[in-house]
Design a protein around this motif. Structure first.
Motif, PDB file in Angstrom:
ATOM      1  N   GLN A  21      -4.308 -12.815 -33.288  1.00  0.00           N
ATOM      2  CA  GLN A  21      -4.108 -14.136 -33.875  1.00  0.00           C
ATOM      3  C   GLN A  21      -3.932 -15.155 -32.763  1.00  0.00           C
ATOM      4  O   GLN A  21      -2.976 -15.081 -31.990  1.00  0.00           O
ATOM      5  CB  GLN A  21      -2.899 -14.149 -34.812  1.00  0.00           C
ATOM      6  CG  GLN A  21      -2.750 -15.432 -35.587  1.00  0.00           C
ATOM      7  CD  GLN A  21      -1.745 -15.307 -36.716  1.00  0.00           C
ATOM      8  OE1 GLN A  21      -0.922 -14.400 -36.757  1.00  0.00           O
ATOM      9  NE2 GLN A  21      -1.828 -16.219 -37.684  1.00  0.00           N
ATOM     10  N   ALA A  22      -4.858 -16.082 -32.703  1.00  0.00           N
ATOM     11  CA  ALA A  22      -4.792 -17.171 -31.741  1.00  0.00           C
ATOM     12  C   ALA A  22      -4.044 -18.346 -32.370  1.00  0.00           C
ATOM     13  O   ALA A  22      -3.974 -18.454 -33.601  1.00  0.00           O
ATOM     14  CB  ALA A  22      -6.203 -17.593 -31.336  1.00  0.00           C
ATOM     15  N   PRO A  23      -3.490 -19.224 -31.565  1.00  0.00           N
ATOM     16  CA  PRO A  23      -2.747 -20.370 -32.109  1.00  0.00           C
ATOM     17  C   PRO A  23      -3.599 -21.195 -33.058  1.00  0.00           C
ATOM     18  O   PRO A  23      -4.747 -21.547 -32.744  1.00  0.00           O
ATOM     19  CB  PRO A  23      -2.392 -21.173 -30.857  1.00  0.00           C
ATOM     20  CG  PRO A  23      -2.343 -20.169 -29.765  1.00  0.00           C
ATOM     21  CD  PRO A  23      -3.430 -19.182 -30.097  1.00  0.00           C
ATOM     22  N   GLY A  24      -3.051 -21.463 -34.236  1.00  0.00           N
ATOM     23  CA  GLY A  24      -3.748 -22.272 -35.219  1.00  0.00           C
ATOM     24  C   GLY A  24      -4.845 -21.573 -35.973  1.00  0.00           C
ATOM     25  O   GLY A  24      -5.561 -22.197 -36.769  1.00  0.00           O
ATOM     26  N   LYS A  25      -5.000 -20.265 -35.740  1.00  0.00           N
ATOM     27  CA  LYS A  25      -6.052 -19.514 -36.421  1.00  0.00           C
ATOM     28  C   LYS A  25      -5.469 -18.373 -37.242  1.00  0.00           C
ATOM     29  O   LYS A  25      -4.330 -17.978 -37.043  1.00  0.00           O
ATOM     30  CB  LYS A  25      -7.051 -18.965 -35.390  1.00  0.00           C
ATOM     31  CG  LYS A  25      -7.825 -20.040 -34.644  1.00  0.00           C
ATOM     32  CD  LYS A  25      -8.897 -19.428 -33.769  1.00  0.00           C
ATOM     33  CE  LYS A  25      -9.718 -20.508 -33.074  1.00  0.00           C
ATOM     34  NZ  LYS A  25     -10.795 -19.913 -32.217  1.00  0.00           N
ATOM     35  N   GLU A  26      -6.290 -17.863 -38.148  1.00  0.00           N
ATOM     36  CA  GLU A  26      -5.860 -16.738 -38.957  1.00  0.00           C
ATOM     37  C   GLU A  26      -5.906 -15.437 -38.149  1.00  0.00           C
ATOM     38  O   GLU A  26      -6.675 -15.317 -37.193  1.00  0.00           O
ATOM     39  CB  GLU A  26      -6.747 -16.615 -40.196  1.00  0.00           C
ATOM     40  CG  GLU A  26      -6.621 -17.778 -41.166  1.00  0.00           C
ATOM     41  CD  GLU A  26      -7.407 -17.555 -42.429  1.00  0.00           C
ATOM     42  OE1 GLU A  26      -7.233 -18.332 -43.389  1.00  0.00           O
ATOM     43  OE2 GLU A  26      -8.204 -16.597 -42.458  1.00  0.00           O
ATOM     44  N   ARG A  27      -5.116 -14.479 -38.578  1.00  0.00           N
ATOM     45  CA  ARG A  27      -5.148 -13.175 -37.948  1.00  0.00           C
ATOM     46  C   ARG A  27      -6.480 -12.506 -38.274  1.00  0.00           C
ATOM     47  O   ARG A  27      -6.924 -12.503 -39.420  1.00  0.00           O
ATOM     48  CB  ARG A  27      -3.983 -12.329 -38.452  1.00  0.00           C
ATOM     49  CG  ARG A  27      -3.738 -11.080 -37.646  1.00  0.00           C
ATOM     50  CD  ARG A  27      -2.418 -10.412 -38.045  1.00  0.00           C
ATOM     51  NE  ARG A  27      -1.265 -11.276 -37.793  1.00  0.00           N
ATOM     52  CZ  ARG A  27       0.003 -10.858 -37.897  1.00  0.00           C
ATOM     53  NH1 ARG A  27       0.260  -9.615 -38.251  1.00  0.00           N
ATOM     54  NH2 ARG A  27       0.984 -11.695 -37.661  1.00  0.00           N
ATOM     55  N   GLU A  28      -7.109 -11.929 -37.255  1.00  0.00           N
ATOM     56  CA  GLU A  28      -8.422 -11.328 -37.456  1.00  0.00           C
ATOM     57  C   GLU A  28      -8.460  -9.892 -36.945  1.00  0.00           C
ATOM     58  O   GLU A  28      -7.802  -9.524 -35.980  1.00  0.00           O
ATOM     59  CB  GLU A  28      -9.514 -12.153 -36.763  1.00  0.00           C
ATOM     60  CG  GLU A  28      -9.403 -12.215 -35.255  1.00  0.00           C
ATOM     61  CD  GLU A  28     -10.599 -12.904 -34.603  1.00  0.00           C
ATOM     62  OE1 GLU A  28     -11.581 -13.226 -35.279  1.00  0.00           O
ATOM     63  OE2 GLU A  28     -10.538 -13.092 -33.372  1.00  0.00           O
ATOM     64  N   PHE A  29      -9.294  -9.119 -37.613  1.00  0.00           N
ATOM     65  CA  PHE A  29      -9.487  -7.707 -37.294  1.00  0.00           C
ATOM     66  C   PHE A  29     -10.284  -7.567 -36.005  1.00  0.00           C
ATOM     67  O   PHE A  29     -11.285  -8.274 -35.816  1.00  0.00           O
ATOM     68  CB  PHE A  29     -10.233  -7.058 -38.453  1.00  0.00           C
ATOM     69  CG  PHE A  29     -10.759  -5.687 -38.186  1.00  0.00           C
ATOM     70  CD1 PHE A  29     -12.079  -5.501 -37.799  1.00  0.00           C
ATOM     71  CD2 PHE A  29      -9.947  -4.578 -38.330  1.00  0.00           C
ATOM     72  CE1 PHE A  29     -12.585  -4.245 -37.563  1.00  0.00           C
ATOM     73  CE2 PHE A  29     -10.446  -3.297 -38.094  1.00  0.00           C
ATOM     74  CZ  PHE A  29     -11.765  -3.133 -37.718  1.00  0.00           C
ATOM     75  N   VAL A  30      -9.861  -6.611 -35.129  1.00  0.00           N
ATOM     76  CA  VAL A  30     -10.632  -6.366 -33.915  1.00  0.00           C
ATOM     77  C   VAL A  30     -11.016  -4.905 -33.705  1.00  0.00           C
ATOM     78  O   VAL A  30     -11.963  -4.619 -32.973  1.00  0.00           O
ATOM     79  CB  VAL A  30      -9.942  -6.884 -32.641  1.00  0.00           C
ATOM     80  CG1 VAL A  30      -9.834  -8.392 -32.638  1.00  0.00           C
ATOM     81  CG2 VAL A  30      -8.595  -6.255 -32.433  1.00  0.00           C
ATOM     82  N   ALA A  31     -10.293  -3.968 -34.325  1.00  0.00           N
ATOM     83  CA  ALA A  31     -10.669  -2.567 -34.126  1.00  0.00           C
ATOM     84  C   ALA A  31      -9.905  -1.666 -35.083  1.00  0.00           C
ATOM     85  O   ALA A  31      -8.785  -1.981 -35.483  1.00  0.00           O
ATOM     86  CB  ALA A  31     -10.392  -2.125 -32.691  1.00  0.00           C
ATOM     87  N   GLN A  32     -10.524  -0.542 -35.417  1.00  0.00           N
ATOM     88  CA  GLN A  32      -9.890   0.465 -36.268  1.00  0.00           C
ATOM     89  C   GLN A  32     -10.385   1.842 -35.876  1.00  0.00           C
ATOM     90  O   GLN A  32     -11.558   2.010 -35.512  1.00  0.00           O
ATOM     91  CB  GLN A  32     -10.209   0.223 -37.742  1.00  0.00           C
ATOM     92  CG  GLN A  32      -9.619   1.264 -38.687  1.00  0.00           C
ATOM     93  CD  GLN A  32     -10.009   1.026 -40.130  1.00  0.00           C
ATOM     94  OE1 GLN A  32     -10.613   0.011 -40.461  1.00  0.00           O
ATOM     95  NE2 GLN A  32      -9.638   1.957 -40.998  1.00  0.00           N
ATOM     96  N   ILE A  33      -9.492   2.818 -35.982  1.00  0.00           N
ATOM     97  CA  ILE A  33      -9.858   4.213 -35.814  1.00  0.00           C
ATOM     98  C   ILE A  33      -9.249   4.982 -36.969  1.00  0.00           C
ATOM     99  O   ILE A  33      -8.058   4.882 -37.241  1.00  0.00           O
ATOM    100  CB  ILE A  33      -9.418   4.768 -34.443  1.00  0.00           C
ATOM    101  CG1 ILE A  33      -9.897   6.200 -34.250  1.00  0.00           C
ATOM    102  CG2 ILE A  33      -7.912   4.660 -34.240  1.00  0.00           C
ATOM    103  CD1 ILE A  33      -9.797   6.700 -32.807  1.00  0.00           C
ATOM    104  N   THR A  34     -10.072   5.729 -37.694  1.00  0.00           N
ATOM    105  CA  THR A  34      -9.595   6.428 -38.878  1.00  0.00           C
ATOM    106  C   THR A  34      -8.831   7.683 -38.517  1.00  0.00           C
ATOM    107  O   THR A  34      -8.987   8.241 -37.433  1.00  0.00           O
ATOM    108  CB  THR A  34     -10.759   6.808 -39.798  1.00  0.00           C
ATOM    109  OG1 THR A  34     -11.587   7.763 -39.120  1.00  0.00           O
ATOM    110  CG2 THR A  34     -11.586   5.582 -40.170  1.00  0.00           C
ATOM    111  N   TRP A  35      -7.993   8.135 -39.489  1.00  0.00           N
ATOM    112  CA  TRP A  35      -7.229   9.349 -39.218  1.00  0.00           C
ATOM    113  C   TRP A  35      -8.034  10.596 -39.583  1.00  0.00           C
ATOM    114  O   TRP A  35      -7.729  11.688 -39.137  1.00  0.00           O
ATOM    115  CB  TRP A  35      -5.911   9.328 -39.984  1.00  0.00           C
ATOM    116  CG  TRP A  35      -6.030   9.405 -41.483  1.00  0.00           C
ATOM    117  CD1 TRP A  35      -6.103   8.363 -42.360  1.00  0.00           C
ATOM    118  CD2 TRP A  35      -6.068  10.589 -42.285  1.00  0.00           C
ATOM    119  NE1 TRP A  35      -6.185   8.819 -43.644  1.00  0.00           N
ATOM    120  CE2 TRP A  35      -6.174  10.182 -43.635  1.00  0.00           C
ATOM    121  CE3 TRP A  35      -6.034  11.954 -42.000  1.00  0.00           C
ATOM    122  CZ2 TRP A  35      -6.226  11.100 -44.686  1.00  0.00           C
ATOM    123  CZ3 TRP A  35      -6.089  12.869 -43.052  1.00  0.00           C
ATOM    124  CH2 TRP A  35      -6.189  12.425 -44.373  1.00  0.00           C
TER     125      TRP A  35
END
Length: 124
Positions: free
Chosen positions: A39-53
């Motif tokens: 989450q950058a200042p003034g912006k929405e939280r955004e997805f950057v990576a995922q690893i499944t179980w």
């Protein structure tokens, strides 16, 4: 209940690299998919990576694909985010997250637990 603690953030020059770590509490870490958001200042939280179980499948948005790499060490209850070729636009607070889901989840509402975040600043 899962508690997540991020580390590894800091200041880096454009083109540099950082590796973030997220240590998880609990004995069922291996049964959670793990992810990173920012989450950058003034912006929405955004997805950057995922690893499944289930099988360790990884997912990335186009904005970081080829530069970021997520991995996990179930023996250490830790997930990592290797960030290479960093750009000033990568500057943000990075959050670790956990979910019981095993599919690709980019929406914040799909994640069950969150860390407090670690600041990453990329200078030009």
């Amino acid at each position: 209940q899962v508690q997540l603690v991020e580390s590894g953030g800091g200041l880096v020059q454009s083109g540099g690299s950082l590796r973030l770590s997220c240590a998880a509490s609990g004995r069922t870490f291996s049964r959670y998919s793990m992810g990173w958001f920012r989450q950058a200042p003034g912006k929405e939280r955004e997805f950057v990576a995922q690893i499944t179980w289930t099988d360790g499948t990884t997912y990335y948005p186009d904005s970081v694909k080829g530069r970021y790499s997520i991995s996990r060490d179930n023996a250490k209850n830790t997930v990592y985010l290797q960030m290479n070729s960093l750009k000033p636009e990568d500057t943000a607070v990075y959050y670790c997250a956990a979910t019981i889901g095993s599919w690709w989840i980019t929406r914040i509402e799909g994640w069950d637990y969150w860390g407090q975040g670690t600041q990453v600043t990329v200078s030009s």
